[in-house]
Write a protein that holds these residues in place. Structure first.
Motif, short mmCIF file in Angstrom:
data_model
loop_
_atom_site.label_atom_id
_atom_site.label_comp_id
_atom_site.label_asym_id
_atom_site.label_seq_id
_atom_site.Cartn_x
_atom_site.Cartn_y
_atom_site.Cartn_z
N ALA A 1 -11.44 52.71 18.39
CA ALA A 1 -12.80 52.72 18.65
C ALA A 1 -13.11 53.49 20.47
N VAL A 2 -11.63 53.55 20.89
CA VAL A 2 -11.64 53.43 22.34
C VAL A 2 -10.77 54.71 22.17
N VAL A 3 -11.57 56.16 22.91
CA VAL A 3 -10.88 57.77 22.61
C VAL A 3 -10.70 57.90 24.27
N ASN A 4 -9.84 58.65 24.05
CA ASN A 4 -9.11 59.68 25.04
C ASN A 4 -10.20 61.03 25.54
N ILE A 5 -10.45 61.48 26.36
CA ILE A 5 -11.53 61.98 26.41
C ILE A 5 -11.59 63.27 28.03
N PHE B 1 -4.77 57.63 34.20
CA PHE B 1 -3.31 58.37 34.24
C PHE B 1 -3.88 59.82 33.13
N GLY B 2 -3.22 59.10 32.78
CA GLY B 2 -3.26 60.11 31.58
C GLY B 2 -1.99 59.38 30.37
N VAL B 3 -1.55 58.69 30.80
CA VAL B 3 -0.43 58.17 30.27
C VAL B 3 -0.25 57.31 28.71
N GLY B 4 -1.92 57.45 28.49
CA GLY B 4 -2.20 56.95 26.85
C GLY B 4 -2.44 55.59 26.50
N GLN B 5 -3.55 55.56 24.90
CA GLN B 5 -3.93 53.74 25.80
C GLN B 5 -3.55 52.74 26.23
#
Length: 410
Positions: free
Chosen positions: A87-91, A210-214
């Motif tokens: 349920a946690v998303v990247n925006i 840092f945009g590395v992924g979840q």
């Protein structure tokens, strides 16, 4: 006499020597546990580091989490992560800005030669953050600063799906925003009662640093009710030492059972990276803001129209007060509720609705929770005399329509 004592001395000395040797070889004979070392004292000094259109949407249906059990701690938190992480998303947000082609164009002398035809170019600014899917209707909670000024917002789920998001509403004063995505079979996080979060509870932060992924990091709840940080107008943070870095903003802070206890928002750092002091907006406050933004399009807060200054011992003495309870009214907003009720700068507000005031920010939060139109009794001191007045609470103006203030405004 010497002849009689001399034969006794040598056996005595020999016995003492034998006893010493035995104690050194077998210390347990002394009755002391040799595995317990003597306490030592560290004498080194302690190092101190330095109004929108009417919205008629039903309130979103959220999943409530059961109370956290503290009977025994698990050896792994993989099940909790598996419940919450989907349920946690990247925006990813982007906006187009105009930039001058040459730095000299900022100089008025050179600009005059081009007039209105100053050469310019467009460039894309991108930022990243995280969000949490709150309901299967597609509502996503994140931070206001994650999507502020964005022209386009893209949401990426852990299962690989991506979609564009619409902004339902934002609340800069709590730094929360609600987005909506149109996808089916959405994973939803359960929301806990954040008032039950206790110092020492295990806390896990999930986000996209840092945009590395979840990524999942672990710590504990370091403190609750943190305020006076200067981050938001309304502050009631959960503090944690779970590593929170740029990109984690808007992500989930969960308990060992995978339920949401807060929305990760900010860090205290001298280097820009995590230093073990992170802050999350409590889930209860996030739920309240979510409901108001979805059903009303904005957050409605009570407002008196005063600027409040913290009381100090020096100020209390100058006003002839015996204690530092209360706040000093340093300014009155023209035509606001306090102005219409006759309050003046220099008045000392000591009670609101019969409750003694201890803190300017605390009273601001209390007043914000009062519905506009409520008749509110106040007790104040003016020129050394006690006064009681009643005013009608107004609606706090939005951040866009209110002039910026240097002091807390209630």
């Amino acid at each position: 006499m010497r002849r009689f004592l001399l034969p006794l001395v040598w056996p005595t000395v020999a016995g003492v020597l034998v006893a010493i040797v035995l104690l050194l070889a077998f210390p347990q004979l002394s009755g002391r546990d040799p595995s317990v070392s003597s306490p030592t004292v560290n004498s080194a000094p302690i190092q101190q580091t330095a109004t929108p259109p009417e919205v008629k949407r039903p309130a979103p249906e959220v999943k409530n989490a059961p109370a956290l059990s503290r009977d025994a701690g698990p050896v792994s938190y993989s099940e909790a992560v598996e419940r919450a992480a989907p349920a946690v998303v990247n925006i990813y947000s982007s906006r187009i800005v105009e930039s001058e082609q040459h730095p000299l164009m900022s100089d008025p002398f050179f600009r005059q030669f081009f007039g209105k035809d100053t050469p310019s170019r467009q460039r894309m600014l991108s930022s990243l953050g995280s969000g949490v899917i709150i309901s299967d209707e597609g509502y996503v909670l994140t931070n206001h600063h994650v999507i502020k000024g964005a022209d386009q917002i893209q949401v990426a789920l852990r299962d690989g799906r991506e979609t564009l998001a619409d902004v339902i509403g934002t609340d800069p004063e709590s730094d929360l925003a609600v987005l909506h995505i149109d996808l089916e079979d959405l994973p939803v996080i359960a929301i806990s009662d954040s008032t039950q979060a206790a110092v020492g509870d295990v806390a896990l932060a999930i986000g996209n640093p840092f945009g590395v992924g979840q990524t999942v990091t672990m710590g504990i709840v370091s403190a609750t009710g943190r305020s006076h940080l200067g981050l938001n107008a309304y502050e009631d943070f959960i503090q944690t030492d779970a590593a929170i870095n740029p990109g984690n903003s808007g992500g989930a802070l969960i308990n060992p059972e995978g339920a949401l206890i807060g929305i990760n928002t900010a860090i205290f750092s001298r280097s820009g990276g995590s230093q073990g002091i992170g802050f999350a907006i409590p889930a209860n406050l996030a739920r309240q803001i979510l409901n108001e933004l979805v059903t009303q399009g904005r957050v409605i807060r009570g407002w008196l129209g005063i600027e409040a200054q913290e009381m100090t011992r020096e100020l209390a003495a100058s006003f002839g007060l015996d204690s530092v309870a209360g706040v000093v009214i340093s300014g009155i907003v023209p035509n606001g509720p306090a102005d219409e009720a006759g309050l003046e700068p220099g008045d000392v507000l000591i009670k609101v609705d019969g409750r003694t005031i201890r803190d300017a920010r605390a009273v601001m939060t209390d007043i914000a929770a009062i519905s506009p139109g409520t008749q509110l009794p106040l007790s104040l001191v003016r020129n050394g005399e006690r006064m009681d007045v009643t005013l009608e609470v107004g609606e706090r103006p939005t951040a866009e329509t209110r002039q910026p203030q240097a002091q807390p405004q209630s």
